[in-house]
Design a protein around this motif. Structure first.
Motif, PDB file in Angstrom:
ATOM      1  N   GLN A   1      26.818   2.988  16.699  1.00 29.52           N
ATOM      2  CA  GLN A   1      26.451   2.004  15.683  1.00 29.52           C
ATOM      3  C   GLN A   1      24.937   1.914  15.486  1.00 29.52           C
ATOM      4  O   GLN A   1      24.455   1.468  14.442  1.00 29.52           O
ATOM      5  CB  GLN A   1      27.002   0.622  16.062  1.00 29.52           C
ATOM      6  N   ALA A   2      24.179   2.360  16.512  1.00 29.31           N
ATOM      7  CA  ALA A   2      22.718   2.310  16.395  1.00 29.31           C
ATOM      8  C   ALA A   2      22.239   3.169  15.235  1.00 29.31           C
ATOM      9  O   ALA A   2      21.220   2.873  14.601  1.00 29.31           O
ATOM     10  CB  ALA A   2      22.072   2.777  17.698  1.00 29.31           C
ATOM     11  N   ALA A   3      22.989   4.232  14.956  1.00 26.86           N
ATOM     12  CA  ALA A   3      22.585   5.136  13.880  1.00 26.86           C
ATOM     13  C   ALA A   3      22.711   4.488  12.505  1.00 26.86           C
ATOM     14  O   ALA A   3      22.129   4.986  11.535  1.00 26.86           O
ATOM     15  CB  ALA A   3      23.429   6.410  13.933  1.00 26.86           C
ATOM     16  N   THR A   4      23.457   3.400  12.413  1.00 28.79           N
ATOM     17  CA  THR A   4      23.595   2.712  11.128  1.00 28.79           C
ATOM     18  C   THR A   4      22.236   2.257  10.606  1.00 28.79           C
ATOM     19  O   THR A   4      21.938   2.364   9.410  1.00 28.79           O
ATOM     20  CB  THR A   4      24.530   1.495  11.273  1.00 28.79           C
ATOM     21  N   LYS A   5      21.384   1.775  11.514  1.00 30.33           N
ATOM     22  CA  LYS A   5      20.043   1.343  11.119  1.00 30.33           C
ATOM     23  C   LYS A   5      19.155   2.537  10.783  1.00 30.33           C
ATOM     24  O   LYS A   5      18.278   2.446   9.929  1.00 30.33           O
ATOM     25  CB  LYS A   5      19.411   0.507  12.229  1.00 30.33           C
ATOM     26  N   TRP A   6      19.389   3.669  11.479  1.00 28.62           N
ATOM     27  CA  TRP A   6      18.582   4.859  11.194  1.00 28.62           C
ATOM     28  C   TRP A   6      18.737   5.289   9.746  1.00 28.62           C
ATOM     29  O   TRP A   6      17.791   5.742   9.116  1.00 28.62           O
ATOM     30  CB  TRP A   6      18.988   6.015  12.103  1.00 28.62           C
TER      31      TRP A   6
END
Length: 234
Positions: free
Chosen positions: A32-37
């Motif tokens: 889910q961290a990649a959502t901000k990326w």
């Protein structure tokens, strides 16, 4: 998509042959961290780690300035290979039959699939380098094993040396090969099983527990090369 998000996508997808969630997982972050990326939202420390993971220049990734990657000098390549040899990290090919003077490029599976169309591997395709075994021609290259289909002989992150200058008619039953299907954009690594006719030929994994034990071509197969050795880093 912001300019930073575009560069992140280039580094992750195009250069490292990963995806958003896989890159996050390799950095010990939740997918889910990649959502901000995707929105260009990323901390400086994570951006540095991502640059290291995808092997791109941090300054380019952060600002868009300069080159995406830095090509190593011959001296840097020599130092890197000497360090590997000194630490004896690779044991699958004997040290006295490796050449540091003409290193082998490690390329992506997508680049290997493209090789069968362009018939060449360039320095730009390489994301790492290994010493060259004596039985690999100047056109040979290396691939990093993915997945578990070739266990126990080949583990994920092992390296295989691929010889593309190999005539099809010299292939034998049980040879290990890298092939590409014409409708796919990357190559695959399996064991070749020859039948009495070409219609009986198929590929199989070495892992007896792999879900697909007999792989038949859904389109035309193109031989990328024969596997002639492997390299393990401990």
């Amino acid at each position: 998509m912001s300019d930073l998000a575009t560069r992140l996508e280039q580094a992750i997808f195009d250069h490292a042959d990963l995806n958003w969630s896989k890159a996050a997982t390799l950095l010990d972050l939740s997918p889910q961290a990649a959502t901000k990326w995707k929105k260009g939202q990323i901390s400086r420390s994570t951006l540095q780690r991502l640059a290291d993971l995808t092997r791109v220049n941090y300054s380019w990734l952060a600002t868009g300035e300069g080159e995406m990657t830095s090509k190593p000098s011959i001296g840097e390549l020599q130092d890197k290979i000497d360090a590997i040899m000194d630490k004896e990290q690779g044991q699958l090919v004997k040290k006295d039959v490796l050449s540091a003077a003409n290193p082998v490029p490690v390329i992506s599976w997508v680049a290997a699939g493209a090789w069968s169309e362009t018939n060449t591997v360039t320095v730009d395709d390489a994301f790492d380098w290994l010493p060259r075994p004596y039985n690999l021609s100047k056109d040979g290259f290396a691939l990093q094993v993915r997945g578990e289909s070739m266990l126990p002989e080949f583990r994920p992150n092992d390296y295989i040396f691929v010889e593309p200058a190999f005539p099809v008619w010299d292939l034998k039953n049980g040879d290990l090969v890298v092939v590409q299907e014409s409708d796919k954009n990357e190559a695959t690594f399996k064991q070749l099983v020859l039948g009495e006719t070409t219609e009986d030929m198929y590929l199989k994994p070495l892992n007896p527990d792999w879900h697909e034990q007999k792989m038949l071509p859904k389109s035309e197969w193109v031989l990328v090369g024969k596997v002639v050795g492997k390299w393990v880093k401990y």
